[in-house]
Design an enzyme around this catalytic site. Structure first.
Site, PDB file in Angstrom:
ATOM      1  N   ASP A   1     -43.629  18.856 -47.323  1.00 15.11           N
ATOM      2  CA  ASP A   1     -42.896  17.411 -48.001  1.00 15.11           C
ATOM      3  C   ASP A   1     -41.976  16.669 -46.844  1.00 15.11           C
ATOM      4  O   ASP A   1     -41.454  17.416 -46.021  1.00 15.11           O
ATOM      5  CB  ASP A   1     -41.887  17.879 -49.242  1.00 15.11           C
ATOM      6  CG  ASP A   1     -41.314  16.841 -50.069  1.00 15.11           C
ATOM      7  OD1 ASP A   1     -41.948  15.964 -49.863  1.00 15.11           O
ATOM      8  OD2 ASP A   1     -40.509  16.912 -50.915  1.00 15.11           O
TER       9      ASP A   1
ATOM     10  N   ASN B   1     -50.585  13.959 -57.496  1.00 14.52           N
ATOM     11  CA  ASN B   1     -50.413  12.980 -56.159  1.00 14.52           C
ATOM     12  C   ASN B   1     -51.570  11.731 -56.504  1.00 14.52           C
ATOM     13  O   ASN B   1     -51.343  10.793 -55.830  1.00 14.52           O
ATOM     14  CB  ASN B   1     -50.698  13.820 -54.948  1.00 14.52           C
ATOM     15  CG  ASN B   1     -49.723  14.416 -54.630  1.00 14.52           C
ATOM     16  OD1 ASN B   1     -49.670  15.409 -53.690  1.00 14.52           O
ATOM     17  ND2 ASN B   1     -48.440  14.092 -54.855  1.00 14.52           N
TER      18      ASN B   1
END
Length: 249
Positions: free
Chosen positions: A19, A67
């Site tokens: 991340d 996503n």
């Protein structure tokens, strides 16, 4: 840097949520996709260090099933990045004896990307070193649901007795069948959540969170995570005295 990590500090299976790519780029007034490109470089280093340290399996969360909600331009750029990374890295993975496998719903990808994934998996299928799992279009709930569907079909067809189903058997229907459950979960970027990643498999993993953004996560950061892992007492439901042989941890 030489490998100075003690053998008992090395987890068998490391799972990472990579991340912070977008935030890294934003802080430098760069397009978000530039952060993802730098993230590939960070992944390359971590793969090399884990393989050299004796990690048996490394799972990287590359693209979640959620996503797809990101801006179309970013998603398109990520798909192109996947393709180019596979073309560029496949020979190196084979050379370093790393076996690459993808987990997730491949049907969401283009035919050309699905074909490239199959090619790289076939190329490295004979590699006997570290297993590298790339979680792409993956979600922990999806993984559990697809396992349940397969089990239900086998029970309905009479091929499986529901009364004989246990946790070990259930794990064989998950996408991670054949690899040990993660010992160490790492998430970079400062967030402290699992985000629908390996939800069944992480039941007893040690969780490690760092504020370091993924493009800046280097060898030293990984070894810091390994040292933290080695300092923990893993009880698996037992008492500390049982684990330490009658001595306090």
């Amino acid at each position: 840097m030489t490998n100075t990590t003690p053998k008992d500090a090395v987890p068998r299976h490391v799972a990472i949520v990579m991340d912070g790519n977008g935030r890294w780029a934003k802080a430098r007034y760069l397009p978000r996709l530039m952060g993802h490109h730098r993230g590939v470089e960070a992944a390359r280093k971590v793969i090399r260090v884990c393989s050299g340290a004796g990690v048996e399996c490394l799972t990287l969360f590359a693209f979640s099933s959620e996503n797809w909600r990101r801006p179309e331009e970013e998603v398109s750029g990520l798909m192109s990045l996947f393709m180019s990374a596979l073309e560029r890295e496949s020979a190196a993975l084979f050379r370093h004896n790393v076996r690459l496998c993808f987990i997730g719903d491949r049907s969401g990808f283009s035919a050309s990307l699905q074909e490239k994934i199959l090619q790289v998996e076939a190329l490295t299928a004979s590699c006997s070193g570290m297993r590298l799992l790339i979680a792409a279009n993956y979600g922990g709930r999806w993984d559990i649901l697809q396992a349940v569907r397969t089990l239900a079909n086998q029970i309905n067809s009479g091929d499986l007795d529901a009364n004989k189903l246990d946790e070990t058997m259930f794990g064989q229907f998950l996408s991670t069948d054949g690899v040990p459950e993660p010992d160490l979960f790492i998430r970079t970027g400062g967030e402290k959540r699992i985000s629908n990643f390996l939800m069944w498999q992480l039941a007893y993993a040690e969780l490690y969170f760092t504020d370091v953004l993924w493009p800046e996560f280097d060898e030293q950061c990984l070894r810091d995570a390994f040292r933290d892992f080695a300092s923990r007492q893993r009880r698996f439901g037992m008492t500390g005295e049982q684990v330490s042989g009658g001595k306090h941890a």
